[in-house]
Structure formats: structure tokens, C-alpha cells
Design a protein around this motif. Structure first.
Motif, mmCIF file in Angstrom:
data_model
loop_
_atom_site.group_PDB
_atom_site.id
_atom_site.type_symbol
_atom_site.label_atom_id
_atom_site.label_comp_id
_atom_site.label_asym_id
_atom_site.label_seq_id
_atom_site.Cartn_x
_atom_site.Cartn_y
_atom_site.Cartn_z
ATOM 1 N N GLN A 46 -8.431 13.453 2.920
ATOM 2 C CA GLN A 46 -8.462 12.662 3.593
ATOM 3 C C GLN A 46 -7.489 11.674 3.126
ATOM 4 O O GLN A 46 -7.248 11.878 1.553
ATOM 5 C CB GLN A 46 -10.045 12.412 3.982
ATOM 6 N N PRO A 47 -6.951 10.279 3.294
ATOM 7 C CA PRO A 47 -6.225 9.528 2.887
ATOM 8 C C PRO A 47 -6.707 8.647 1.519
ATOM 9 O O PRO A 47 -8.604 8.092 2.176
ATOM 10 C CB PRO A 47 -6.186 8.855 3.740
ATOM 11 N N VAL A 48 -5.695 8.269 0.469
ATOM 12 C CA VAL A 48 -6.382 7.477 -0.698
ATOM 13 C C VAL A 48 -5.464 6.160 -0.259
ATOM 14 O O VAL A 48 -4.381 6.765 -0.184
ATOM 15 C CB VAL A 48 -5.998 7.872 -1.750
ATOM 16 N N GLU A 49 -5.734 5.192 -0.522
ATOM 17 C CA GLU A 49 -4.489 4.115 -0.371
ATOM 18 C C GLU A 49 -4.859 3.586 -1.306
ATOM 19 O O GLU A 49 -5.748 2.529 -1.779
ATOM 20 C CB GLU A 49 -5.517 3.021 0.716
ATOM 21 N N PHE A 50 -3.600 3.066 -1.876
ATOM 22 C CA PHE A 50 -3.173 2.760 -3.478
ATOM 23 C C PHE A 50 -2.835 0.844 -2.669
ATOM 24 O O PHE A 50 -1.663 1.447 -2.157
ATOM 25 C CB PHE A 50 -2.183 3.558 -4.735
ATOM 26 N N ASN A 51 -3.464 0.343 -3.850
ATOM 27 C CA ASN A 51 -2.617 -1.161 -3.762
ATOM 28 C C ASN A 51 -2.809 -1.828 -4.692
ATOM 29 O O ASN A 51 -2.990 -1.585 -5.942
ATOM 30 C CB ASN A 51 -4.161 -2.080 -3.404
ATOM 31 N N GLN A 69 1.201 -1.104 0.374
ATOM 32 C CA GLN A 69 -0.499 0.515 -0.209
ATOM 33 C C GLN A 69 0.632 1.079 0.185
ATOM 34 O O GLN A 69 1.758 1.173 0.336
ATOM 35 C CB GLN A 69 -1.096 0.641 1.606
ATOM 36 N N TYR A 70 0.444 2.410 -0.494
ATOM 37 C CA TYR A 70 0.848 3.879 -0.241
ATOM 38 C C TYR A 70 -0.682 5.230 -0.142
ATOM 39 O O TYR A 70 -1.144 4.884 -1.083
ATOM 40 C CB TYR A 70 1.554 3.653 -2.490
ATOM 41 N N PHE A 84 -6.200 -1.460 -7.751
ATOM 42 C CA PHE A 84 -7.270 -0.345 -6.871
ATOM 43 C C PHE A 84 -6.597 0.219 -5.865
ATOM 44 O O PHE A 84 -5.919 -0.487 -5.242
ATOM 45 C CB PHE A 84 -7.864 -1.861 -6.591
ATOM 46 N N TRP A 85 -7.527 0.797 -5.456
ATOM 47 C CA TRP A 85 -7.534 2.107 -4.514
ATOM 48 C C TRP A 85 -8.627 2.259 -3.528
ATOM 49 O O TRP A 85 -9.913 1.856 -4.021
ATOM 50 C CB TRP A 85 -6.958 3.784 -4.866
#
Length: 128
Positions: free
Chosen positions: A68-73, A59-60, A83-84
Motif C-alpha cells: 500500500q502507498p505511503v504519502e510523504f509530505n 508529496q512523494y 509528516f507522512w
């Protein structure tokens, strides 16, 4: 019900989706340009309940313009972002359009067009 699969370059990380997407959004923001190394990103958004990830992801996390955060996978082997999860859209998952085997998906909207590279033009479904 329509089922689709999206996967990384090496096939180790994937996500299966069921049903139709909420929306398909082309993003021209500089953050997406840097993340993809391209002129824009295209996210196919689904309700998280319509998705089943498989494989191991790294994750990044970055803050979006919403604060707000966005979690990139992404795949730890080939580094493809598959996906994120954007915190400002709880329960949604964005899937990279280029990772889908289904080549018939098209953007239904474009965002951050003020940051669009001058030469980058895309066709948006429903626009004349």
C-alpha cells in the motif's frame, strides 16, 4: 492536553499535534535510510484528528512492504520530510521526531531491525 509542534528546517511547513502519540517507532528499513539519508527514521504516530498541518507541502508516494502507498509530505523549499500518511494505517499520521520542538519524545519500538546498520544502536523506552 499536551500540544506539540513539528516543523521543517526553514519553518514553512509544520504540523501541530494534540494529545499523546499512538506510538513512537524507529524504523531501520533501507527505504527509510534512503529517505532520511541517515541510519534510521523515527516516526511519532498520531490519530489524524489530533493533527493540524500548516503550510504548503510537496508529496512523494512510494509503496510500502504492505503493498500500500505511503504519502510523504515535505517542504518544497528546504526538502525536510515533516509528516507522512501510511495507507496501511488509515487515519494515522507519522511525524518525524527530529522536526518536533519537544526534545523529550523517545522511541517505544524498533522495526526492520534485520536491516539495521551494524553500528546503529538506539535506546528503546521500556527495554531493559
Amino acid at each position: 492536553m499536551t500540544q506539540r509542534t513539528a516543523s521543517c528546517s526553514c519553518g514553512a511547513l509544520s504540523i501541530a499535534t494534540e494529545g499523546e502519540p499512538i506510538k513512537v517507532s524507529a524504523c531501520h528499513c533501507v527505504s527509510c535510510q534512503k529517505r532520511t539519508g541517515s541510519a534510521f527514521s523515527v516516526a511519532v504516530f498520531f490519530d489524524e484528528a489530533q493533527t493540524t498541518p500548516a503550510g504548503t507541502a510537496s508529496q512523494y508516494v512510494r509503496l510500502g512492504d504492505s503493498g500500500q502507498p505511503v504519502e510523504f509530505n515535505f517542504c518544497p523549499t528546504c526538502a525536510s520530510t515533516v509528516f507522512w500518511r501510511p495507507a496501511f494505517r488509515p487515519g494515522w499520521i507519522g511525524v518525524a521526531i527530529g522536526c518536533f520542538d519537544d526534545r523529550g519524545l523517545r522511541p517505544t519500538q524498533a522495526v526492520y531491525e534485520h536491516e539495521r546498520l551494524d553500528w546503529a544502536a538506539i535506546s528503546i523506552e521500556g527495554r531493559a
